[in-house]
Design a protein around this motif. Structure first.
Motif, PDB file in Angstrom:
ATOM      1  N   ASP A   1      10.535 -10.497  21.755  1.00 30.99           N
ATOM      2  CA  ASP A   1      11.835 -10.419  21.085  1.00 30.99           C
ATOM      3  C   ASP A   1      12.880 -11.263  21.811  1.00 30.99           C
TER       4      ASP A   1
ATOM      5  N   THR B   1      18.330  -9.928  11.386  1.00 33.46           N
ATOM      6  CA  THR B   1      16.998  -9.328  11.354  1.00 33.46           C
ATOM      7  C   THR B   1      15.959 -10.286  11.934  1.00 33.46           C
TER       8      THR B   1
ATOM      9  N   VAL C   1      12.808 -10.460  10.691  1.00 34.76           N
ATOM     10  CA  VAL C   1      12.064 -11.037   9.571  1.00 34.76           C
ATOM     11  C   VAL C   1      12.852 -12.171   8.921  1.00 34.76           C
TER      12      VAL C   1
ATOM     13  N   THR D   1       5.845 -13.047   6.161  1.00 31.80           N
ATOM     14  CA  THR D   1       5.769 -12.280   7.406  1.00 31.80           C
ATOM     15  C   THR D   1       5.410 -10.822   7.153  1.00 31.80           C
ATOM     16  N   TRP D   2       4.539 -10.314   8.000  1.00 24.96           N
ATOM     17  CA  TRP D   2       4.186  -8.894   7.999  1.00 24.96           C
ATOM     18  C   TRP D   2       4.954  -8.231   9.125  1.00 24.96           C
ATOM     19  N   GLU D   3       5.467  -7.033   8.889  1.00 24.99           N
ATOM     20  CA  GLU D   3       6.227  -6.325   9.918  1.00 24.99           C
ATOM     21  C   GLU D   3       5.697  -4.897  10.026  1.00 24.99           C
TER      22      GLU D   3
ATOM     23  N   ASP E   1       5.850  -1.258  12.478  1.00 26.66           N
ATOM     24  CA  ASP E   1       6.371  -0.483  13.599  1.00 26.66           C
ATOM     25  C   ASP E   1       5.284   0.517  13.960  1.00 26.66           C
TER      26      ASP E   1
ATOM     27  N   ILE F   1       5.277  -9.416  12.819  1.00 22.96           N
ATOM     28  CA  ILE F   1       6.213  -8.760  13.737  1.00 22.96           C
ATOM     29  C   ILE F   1       5.656  -7.380  14.071  1.00 22.96           C
TER      30      ILE F   1
ATOM     31  N   HIS G   1       6.477  -4.089  16.244  1.00 21.67           N
ATOM     32  CA  HIS G   1       7.406  -3.326  17.091  1.00 21.67           C
ATOM     33  C   HIS G   1       6.566  -2.398  17.968  1.00 21.67           C
TER      34      HIS G   1
END
Ligand SMILES: Cc1ncc(C[n+]2csc(CCOP(=O)(O)OP(=O)(O)O)c2C)c(N)n1
Ligand SMILES: [Mg+2]
Length: 319
Positions: free
Chosen positions: A159, A203, A205, A215-217, A219, A247, A249
């Motif tokens: 990040d 953000t 993304v 993009t895949w995000e 968490d 992304i 998290h």
């Protein structure tokens, strides 16, 4: 139980929708266990004075590299950063040669001259300069495209590296030239001691979508969820021939390097609930987990013992 084929991963047979078979669950756990044991040993070794420089451990983030690299091909080209040991072991790298490199021995991955942050083996490269390796990864993706190998490039960033301008040049060119590259952003919520909300506006993304990059995000610290998203992202890059973002998290349990950690004991205790090993262990028997731990301990013990007995490189290019 019904056996189905996953559309996104036609090569592997799965039990149920997108749930890998038991052996895969154990394989994923063993790899994460090895990374954890290696890094815990590494932190302990630093106090003995046998290691040089600094180190950045991957403890807490193991699901990212293990889930992702279980969804790639052996000939794909992987670009890592300062937090590279976990990426390297997930790639299939050897613990002994890594330990030797960290101890500056001639048997190390790059002859004992790269240390913790600058390692190379097969198609794996790392560089400690934040964002410095991203354009190199884009260039390698271009080379693979021109050579029509079908291989893709994968580059890990953190990040805190969203502040590096060279990342955006690489996103731009990758999108314009449809390069087969996957940008993997591991958001562990901190850049050294700076919390993400003090370093990243807008953000995450949005930084990819601004360049038209899908993009895949996620968490999550569940290795199966990381693996599932990775299969989709990798498929777009490889089959769709275009760049993608992933992304993830996550949480780093240890200090940034060896001692720099502004987090409170309460925060550290809170994030421990996201331990990827604990999550994956629930899919295994106690005996399987115990055997995985014994195996990892033996590999790490052997790696550090052999490395310590090895010679240092000689001056003048030898060793
Ligand atoms: C260009 C550059 N600036 C500063 C540093 C020193 N540095 C090493 S890691 C780091 C923080 C990186 O944060 P992030 O990208 O979030 O990765 P993480 O350490 O959290 O995995 C800093 C400032 C560096 N290596 N390179
Ligand atoms: Mg970070």
């Amino acid at each position: 139980m019904r056996i189905v084929k996953c559309i996104l991963d036609p090569g592997s047979v799965r039990v149920g929708y997108n749930i890998p078979v038991m052996e895969e669950n154990l394989t994923l756990y063993r790899r994460m266990r090895l990374i954890r044991s290696f890094e815990e040993r590494l932190l302990a070794e630093f106090s003995t004075g046998k290691l040089f420089g600094t180190t950045h451990t991957y403890i807490g983030q193991e699901a990212d590299a293990v889930g992702l690299l279980s969804a790639t091909d052996p000939e794909d080209v992987v670009f890592s950063n300062h937090r590279c040991h976990g990426h390297f072991l997930a790639y299939g790298g050897d613990a002994y040669h890594l330990a030797a490199e960290l101890m500056g021995r001639s048997t190390g991955l790059v002859g004992g001259r790269g240390g913790s942050q600058h390692i190379h083996w097969r198609n794996f490269y790392s560089n400690g300069i934040q964002g410095g390796i991203v354009p190199v990864a884009a260039g390698m993706a271009m080379a693979e495209k021109i050579k029509k190998t079908g291989n893709i490039a994968i580059v890990f960033i953190g990040d805190g590296t969203l502040g590096e301008g060279t990342l955006y040049e690489s996103l731009n060119m990758s999108s314009l030239w449809k390069l087969p590259i996957l940008f993997v952003l591991e958001d562990n919520h901190y850049a050294q001691t700076t919390p993400v909300e003090k370093g990243v506006a807008g953000t995450m993304v949005g930084r990819f979508s601004a360049f038209g990059i899908t993009t895949w995000e996620r968490d999550t610290t569940d290795v199966l969820e990381v693996r599932s998203a990775s299969h989709e992202a990798v498929a777009l890059v490889r089959v769709g021939s275009e760049p993608a973002g992933l992304i993830l998290h996550t949480h780093r349990f240890s200090a940034h390097s060896k001692g720099d950690d502004p987090r409170t004991p309460e925060e550290l205790a809170r994030i421990r609930q996201f331990d990827p090993l604990t999550i994956q262990a629930k899919r295994l028997t106690a005996d399987e987990c115990a055997r995985a731990e014994v195996e990892a301990t033996e590999i790490v013990e052997d790696a550090f013992r052999r490395a310590e007995a090895d010679p240092f490189p000689t001056l003048g290019g030898g060793g």
